[in-house]
Design an enzyme around this catalytic site. Structure first.
Site, PDB file in Angstrom:
ATOM      1  N   THR A 121       0.852  -1.183   0.000  1.00  0.00           N
ATOM      2  CA  THR A 121       0.000   0.000   0.000  1.00  0.00           C
ATOM      3  C   THR A 121       0.891   1.237   0.000  1.00  0.00           C
ATOM      4  OG1 THR A 121      -1.713  -1.173   1.222  1.00  0.00           O
ATOM      5  CG2 THR A 121      -1.824   1.231   1.234  1.00  0.00           C
ATOM      6  N   LYS A 143      -6.527   1.521  -3.745  1.00  0.00           N
ATOM      7  CA  LYS A 143      -6.264   0.931  -2.426  1.00  0.00           C
ATOM      8  C   LYS A 143      -6.353   1.991  -1.333  1.00  0.00           C
ATOM      9  CE  LYS A 143      -5.258  -2.081   0.700  1.00  0.00           C
ATOM     10  NZ  LYS A 143      -4.016  -2.859   0.785  1.00  0.00           N
ATOM     11  N   LYS A 179      -0.316   4.545   9.157  1.00  0.00           N
ATOM     12  CA  LYS A 179       0.287   4.774   7.839  1.00  0.00           C
ATOM     13  C   LYS A 179      -0.770   4.968   6.758  1.00  0.00           C
ATOM     14  CE  LYS A 179       1.599   1.115   5.573  1.00  0.00           C
ATOM     15  NZ  LYS A 179       0.814   1.075   4.314  1.00  0.00           N
TER      16      LYS A 179
END
Length: 305
Positions: free
Chosen positions: A92, A168, A236
């Site tokens: 990701t 994503k 994150k």
């Protein structure tokens, strides 16, 4: 087909095993000796330790920096990929990072598929992950045997790397908010004296259910905070959401609030534990007991995750 899987965690290890069952010639790559031992097949510590002539390299690291080092660093796997081989990058990351890594792969004569994944550890083990990919027709064709082995659904999002990464990030907005909402609902239930097992049964049979409530609150009922997906991952990923939203000049207040809750989980010292246990943020405020803790409900018998 000689295929390397970089990152043998809960998703990467499961995907690598799915590819192995499908008949691919799989080598795992992970610096952790424990992860390599758990894989149970050929595994090496560094990409540079791979046999030369790899047809495909699947990258399932935590972030773009790890992916870049694992591929293109001094001990990276790119040097072991056959000319015209394909890099399937499933970490990701921001769309700009995906485009940058794709350009580096192209400069080395390699194809690149921007291919983030979702579905959880169970889907990875069973070869039914969702793949959201973008790249050239040649990259899709080269990666097809790998994708067929690890995916239940493959979405083609366009010809340019970066589109898969953007999808994503959008997905992670939903995932992070849904986990935070699930934890908040369970916190209110526990604070109000409801039995968490009954709450789980009611919600999962009613309109308020979500995939994340059903999956993550099951971890809470078992009393197991083993990090299949750690809270720090969403620090994150929701940070990526905020960054992409800033570039698009779009407010994302729900994602911003969820991000702060995962930051709070980290501040309490639990960021490395399962993301469902962002619930401990509310516990720290209100003092209720979780299943398996003194004064809490009995935990259910652990089942497959």
């Amino acid at each position: 087909m000689k295929t390397a899987f970089i990152g043998l965690g809960s998703m990467g290890g499961g995907a690598a095993l799915s590819a192995l069952r499908a008949g691919l010639d799989v080598t795992g790559v992970d610096p952790s000796e424990r992860a390599r031992a758990a894989f149970g097949n050929r595994a090496v510590a560094r990409g540079s330790d791979l046999d030369p002539g790899q047809d495909a390299v699947v990258v399932l690291t935590v972030n773009a920096a790890q992916a870049e080092a694992a591929l293109f660093g001094p001990e990276g796997a790119a040097q072991r990929v056959a000319p015209g081989g394909v890099v399937v990058c499933s970490a990701t990351m921001a769309p700009a990072d995906a485009r940058r890594l794709a350009a580096e792969a192209a400069s080395r004569g390699l194809l690149y598929l921007d291919a983030p994944v979702s579905g959880g550890a169970a889907a990875a083990r069973e070869g039914r992950m969702t793949v959201m990919a973008s790249g050239s027709d040649a990259a899709f064709a080269a990666a097809k045997p790998v994708l067929d082995a690890i995916a239940g659904k493959i979405w083609s999002l366009g010809s340019e790397p970066g589109q898969g990464a953007a999808m994503k990030v959008v997905h992670q907005l939903l995932a992070g908010v849904h986990i935070a909402a699930a934890a908040e609902a369970m916190a209110l239930a526990l604070r109000s004296g409801l039995d968490p097992h009954t709450v789980y049964g009611v919600v999962t049979s009613a309109a308020g259910n979500s995939w994340m409530f059903e999956n993550r609150m099951a971890h809470v009922l078992v009393g197991d905070d083993t990090p299949l997906s750690a809270g720090d991952i969403f620090v994150k990923d929701l940070g990526l959401v905020e960054g992409m939203a800033r570039e698009a000049a779009l407010p994302v207040p729900l994602a911003a609030q969820a991000l702060q809750l995962f930051v709070a989980q980290r501040a309490l010292g639990h960021g490395g534990r399962d993301d469902a246990f962002v619930l401990r943020v509310w516990q720290a405020l209100a003092g209720f007991a979780l299943p398996g803790e003194p004064g809490g409900a009995e935990p259910v018998k652990p089942g497959p995750k």
